[in-house]
Design a protein around this motif. Structure first.
Motif, PDB file in Angstrom:
ATOM      1  N   LEU A 300      -1.048   1.412   5.872  1.00  0.00           N
ATOM      2  CA  LEU A 300      -1.195   1.737   4.443  1.00  0.00           C
ATOM      3  C   LEU A 300      -2.446   2.569   4.163  1.00  0.00           C
ATOM      4  O   LEU A 300      -2.782   2.797   2.998  1.00  0.00           O
ATOM      5  CB  LEU A 300      -1.231   0.439   3.626  1.00  0.00           C
ATOM      6  N   GLU A 302      -3.107   5.660   4.183  1.00  0.00           N
ATOM      7  CA  GLU A 302      -2.958   6.836   3.299  1.00  0.00           C
ATOM      8  C   GLU A 302      -2.748   6.425   1.840  1.00  0.00           C
ATOM      9  O   GLU A 302      -2.934   7.227   0.940  1.00  0.00           O
ATOM     10  CB  GLU A 302      -1.806   7.728   3.769  1.00  0.00           C
ATOM     11  N   TYR A 303      -2.370   5.167   1.601  1.00  0.00           N
ATOM     12  CA  TYR A 303      -2.197   4.702   0.222  1.00  0.00           C
ATOM     13  C   TYR A 303      -3.464   4.044  -0.331  1.00  0.00           C
ATOM     14  O   TYR A 303      -3.509   3.655  -1.487  1.00  0.00           O
ATOM     15  CB  TYR A 303      -1.014   3.725   0.134  1.00  0.00           C
ATOM     16  N   ILE A 305      -6.364   5.366  -0.907  1.00  0.00           N
ATOM     17  CA  ILE A 305      -7.092   6.192  -1.890  1.00  0.00           C
ATOM     18  C   ILE A 305      -6.484   6.054  -3.303  1.00  0.00           C
ATOM     19  O   ILE A 305      -7.202   5.702  -4.241  1.00  0.00           O
ATOM     20  CB  ILE A 305      -7.126   7.680  -1.457  1.00  0.00           C
ATOM     21  N   VAL A 387      -0.032  -3.051  -4.156  1.00  0.00           N
ATOM     22  CA  VAL A 387      -0.327  -2.387  -2.874  1.00  0.00           C
ATOM     23  C   VAL A 387      -1.624  -2.959  -2.299  1.00  0.00           C
ATOM     24  O   VAL A 387      -1.749  -3.151  -1.087  1.00  0.00           O
ATOM     25  CB  VAL A 387      -0.405  -0.847  -3.042  1.00  0.00           C
ATOM     26  N   ARG A 388      -2.581  -3.265  -3.178  1.00  0.00           N
ATOM     27  CA  ARG A 388      -3.838  -3.864  -2.727  1.00  0.00           C
ATOM     28  C   ARG A 388      -3.557  -5.164  -1.958  1.00  0.00           C
ATOM     29  O   ARG A 388      -4.164  -5.422  -0.923  1.00  0.00           O
ATOM     30  CB  ARG A 388      -4.736  -4.157  -3.934  1.00  0.00           C
ATOM     31  N   LYS A 390      -0.933  -5.890  -0.273  1.00  0.00           N
ATOM     32  CA  LYS A 390      -0.372  -5.550   1.042  1.00  0.00           C
ATOM     33  C   LYS A 390      -1.459  -5.020   1.991  1.00  0.00           C
ATOM     34  O   LYS A 390      -1.443  -5.292   3.188  1.00  0.00           O
ATOM     35  CB  LYS A 390       0.756  -4.512   0.897  1.00  0.00           C
TER      36      LYS A 390
END
Lengths: 496, 93
Positions: A300, A302-303, A305, A387-388, A390
Motif C-alpha cells: 500500500l 503508493e497509497y 501519500i 486505507v490507514r 489497512k
C-alpha cells in the motif's frame, strides 16, 4: 572541529560533570558558531545569547556546589519553533503568530531544562510544520550545510541543519509524516520519530493530532538516544501520551540474531540510482555481520501519500480554526494588508485575521475543509481512514516476518531551493517512504548511510514495531557502527 | 474544481482569497484531488476507519482542580488587559 574539546553531546555531559569543561564555555562555542555561520544557513528564528549564557552560568554554579545531576548537564539544545518556550516567542514560522509568547514551556522543553540542558534558540520550519523543504517559512528557507543552494529538508529543516553544521549539539523537531527523518536524511544527521504516544505533545502547536510526534536530532545515535530518554515518558498534561507507552518492547540487539525486512516497494526504479546503491551497500554490510535479510511487501506504499495528506489536511483544518483573532492571532483588520479599519462583525474578524496564513497553510486548510464537508466526507476522509487501517495492518504483518525494516528515507538527496516550490503535489511525493509508518504510529530512525557523487548525504531509514523505540535505538547504534560510526559537523566554507 | 466551488470552500474555511489565489487554487486543488482519487482503487469493504494509529483508550484521571500559577501572566500576554481581565472591543453602543 578546531577549538572544540568534545566529539559528542555525551562527552559534554561527562566533562561538565567532571569539572573539566564549563557549561559557559560550551554555550559560548555554539553561540560563536551561530554568529559566524547562521547568516548563511538561516537555521534559527530566535537566539538570545544573554539568556543562553545565564542558563549556562546557573549550571556551572550548580556543578560548583557539587550538584552534578542531570542527563543533559550543560548541553545546549535547539528547539523547533512550534514547541513553546517561555523565554522566546513561538511563531511556527507564521505571520499569524508573530510575537506570540507562551505562558508555559512545552513538557519536552521543561524536561530538557530539568535535566540540566540549556535552550539554545528556536529553529526555522515550514509554516505550522507544513512542508518538506523549510521553504514555506514566513522568514525564508534554511540552507543545507552540505550545499547552501539546496534545501535542508523539512519541516524541521532548521533543527537538522543546525546539528549538521555544528551550531547545536542536539535539537528537537516534530515529525507528522517525515518532518524529522527527511531533513535528517538531507542534512546527514540522525533523526528519530518515536512511537505515537511515547513523547508528550503538551506545548507542541498542533498540526495533525493523530500523527504529530516530537523527536531528537543528533550527530550520532547515542546522542539521539540520550535526548529521547529525557523527553519520552507519560505526561498527565497529554492524554494521548499513554501511561503504559514507555517504548521498551525488545528487539535482538545482536546483529547476527536480527531479521532485517527489506520492503520491495522501497527498492524501486523511482528511487534515484545512487540512493539505491547506498542502501544496497548498507544491507550488504548487515548481511556480512550475520543479519538475515527478509524480503517483505508493503503493497500500500503508493497509497500512503493520498491517505496521509487527506488525514493531515482534515485534522489541520480543524486544529487551525483556533487562529481566529479571538483565541490566537492578532485581531484582523480590513483591507488587503490587514491594517485597515476594525472588523465590523465576527465573520469578517475571522476572515481578515486568517489572511495572515501563508499559501501552503491556506491550501491545506481548504483541502481539509473540502474533505470534511457534506457530500465528500465518505469519499475522502472516511476512505482515507479505512486505507490507514489497512496500512497499519500491513506493517504489523511485515513485523511478523522481520524484527526491523530498512529502506531509503527519501527517494532522492536534497534538491535545489526553488525546484519544487511551484508544484505542491510534487513536494508531497517526497514523503512516500515516511508517511506510511507515521500513519501506522511506529517508530522510525534515519541514519546517514553514505553520500551521492555530489557529496550530498543519503539516509537509511529503520522501522521497528510499535513501542520498540529503546531497542530500535540500540539496533540503529549497531548499524551506525557497521557504517563507520557517527558524524562530525560539516566544515562550512561560505567565503566569509 | 470550479472557481465557485473554491469560493464555497473558502467561506467554510473562513479564509479570504484574492483573485490570483482563487484562480491558482482552483487549478492546484483540482490536480491534488485528482491524485487523491487513487484511493478509490483500494478495496476497503468491511474495513473500519482508523482515526488513530493505536487502539489505546485515552486514560482518565480524577476531576480535581490542579493549581496553576500563571493566570495573570497568561492574561498579560493578550493585546489588551487590565489586571487579570481581558479588554475587548465594546459590544454595546
Amino acid at each position: 572541529m578546531a577549538g572544540q574539546e568534545w566529539s559528542s553531546a555525551r562527552e559534554i555531559v561527562e566533562k561538565v560533570r567532571a569539572g573539566t569543561l564549563t557549561a559557559t564555555r560550551v554555550a559560548q562555542h555554539y553561540l560563536e558558531r551561530i554568529e559566524q555561520h547562521d547568516p548563511h544557513l538561516h537555521c534559527f528564528l530566535d537566539v538570545r545569547p544573554e539568556t543562553v549564557l545565564d542558563q549556562a552560568k546557573e549550571v556551572d554554579a550548580r556543578v560548583e556546589r557539587g550538584d552534578t545531576d542531570g542527563a543533559l548537564l550543560g548541553i545546549p539544545v535547539a528547539i523547533k519553533d512550534n514547541l513553546c518556550t517561555t523565554d522566546h516567542s513561538t511563531t511556527c514560522a507564521s505571520q499569524i503568530l508573530q510575537g506570540y509568547r507562551s505562558a508555559d514551556d512545552a513538557t519536552v522543553v521543561r524536561r530538557i531544562r530539568e535535566a540540566g540542558g540549556i535552550v539554545l534558540g528556536k529553529t526555522n520550519l515550514d509554516e505550522f510544520a507544513m512542508g518538506a523543504s523549510t521553504e514555506n517559512s514566513c522568514a525564508g528557507p534554511t540552507s543545507n550545510p552540505h550545499d547552501l543552494k539546496r534545501v535542508a529538508g523539512g519541516s524541521s529543516g532548521g533543527s537538522a541543519a543546525a546539528v549538521a553544521a555544528g551550531l547545536a549539539p542536539l535539537a528537537l523537531g516534530s515529525d507528522t509524516g517525515g518532518s524529522v527523518r527527511q531533513p535528517a536524511s538531507f542534512c546527514g544527521v540522525v533523526g528519530l520519530r518515536p512511537s505515537y504516544g511515547t513523547v508528550s505533545r503538551y506545548g507542541l502547536i498542533a498540526f495533525a493530532s493523530s500523527l504529530d510526534q516530537v523527536g531528537p536530532f543528533a550527530l550520532n545515535v547515542g546522542d539521539a538516544a540520550m535526548l529521547w530518554e529525557v523527553v519520552a515518558g507519560p505526561d498527565p498534561r497529554d492524554s494521548t501520551c499513554h501511561p503504559l507507552a514507555n517504548g521498551d518492547k525488545s528487539l535482538p540487539s545482536d546483529l547476527s540474531q536480527l531479521r532485517v525486512g527489506v520492503p520491495r516497494e522501497y527498492h524501486v526504479d523511482d528511487v534515484e540510482k545512487e540512493t539505491r546503491s547506498v542502501i544496497q551497500q548498507c544491507l550488504s554490510h548487515l548481511e556480512e555481520r550475520g543479519a538475515t535479510l527478509v524480503p517483505v511487501s508493503l503493497s500500500l506504499t503508493e497509497y500512503s501519500i493520498p491517505t496521509y495528506y487527506l488525514v493531515v489536511m482534515s485534522e489541520a483544518s480543524s486544529n487551525l480554526s483556533r487562529f481566529d483573532g479571538v483565541r490566537y492571532g492578532p485581531r484582523g483588520r480590513g483591507g488587503s494588508t490587514g491594517e485597515g479599519h476594525e472588523s465590523h462583525d465576527l465573520e469578517s474578524l475571522y476572515r481578515t485575521t486568517r489572511t495572515r496564513f501563508g499559501e501552503e497553510v491556506k491550501r491545506r486548510i481548504m483541502l481539509g475543509t473540502y474533505a470534511l464537508s457534506a457530500g465528500y466526507y465518505d469519499a475522502y476522509y472516511k476512505k482515507a481512514l479505512q486505507v490507514r487501517h489497512k496500512i497499519r495492518e500491513e506493517f504489523e504483518q511485515a513485523f511478523e516476518q522481520a524484527d526491523v525494516l530498512l529502506g531509503p528515507t527519501t527517494p532522492t538527496p536534497a534538491f535545489p531551493i526553488g525546484e519544487k516550490s511551484q508544484d505542491p503535489l510534487e513536494l508531497y511525493l517526497c514523503d512516500v517512504f515516511t508517511a506510511g509508518s507515521a500513519l501506522a504510529g511506529i517508530p522510525g530512525i534515519s541514519l546517514p548511510a553514505g553520500k551521492s557523487g555530489d557529496g550530498l548525504p543519503i539516509g537509511a531509514q529503520i522501522f521497528g514495531p510499535r513501542l520498540s523505540d529503546r531497542s530500535l535505538l540500540v539496533v540503529a547504534g549497531e548499524i551506525e557502527g557497521c557504517l563507520g560510526g557517527g558524524q562530525t559537523p560539516v566544515e562550512l566554507n561560505h567565503g566569509s | 474544481m470550479e472557481s465557485t466551488e473554491v469560493l464555497r470552500i473558502s467561506r467554510l474555511a473562513r479564509i479570504d482569497l484574492d483573485q490570483d489565489e482563487g484562480a491558482r487554487f482552483a487549478d492546484q486543488l483540482t490536480k491534488i484531488l485528482a491524485y487523491f482519487e487513487k484511493l478509490q482503487e483500494v478495496d476497503t469493504g468491511g474495513v473500519s476507519p482508523a482515526s488513530h494509529p493505536t487502539d489505546l483508550v485515552a486514560p482518565v484521571r480524577a476531576d480535581r482542580p490542579d493549581g496553576w500559577e500563571a493566570p495573570r501572566d497568561l492574561v498579560a500576554r493578550s493585546d489588551g488587559h487590565t489586571d487579570e481581565f481581558y479588554r475587548v472591543p465594546r459590544v454595546l453602543e
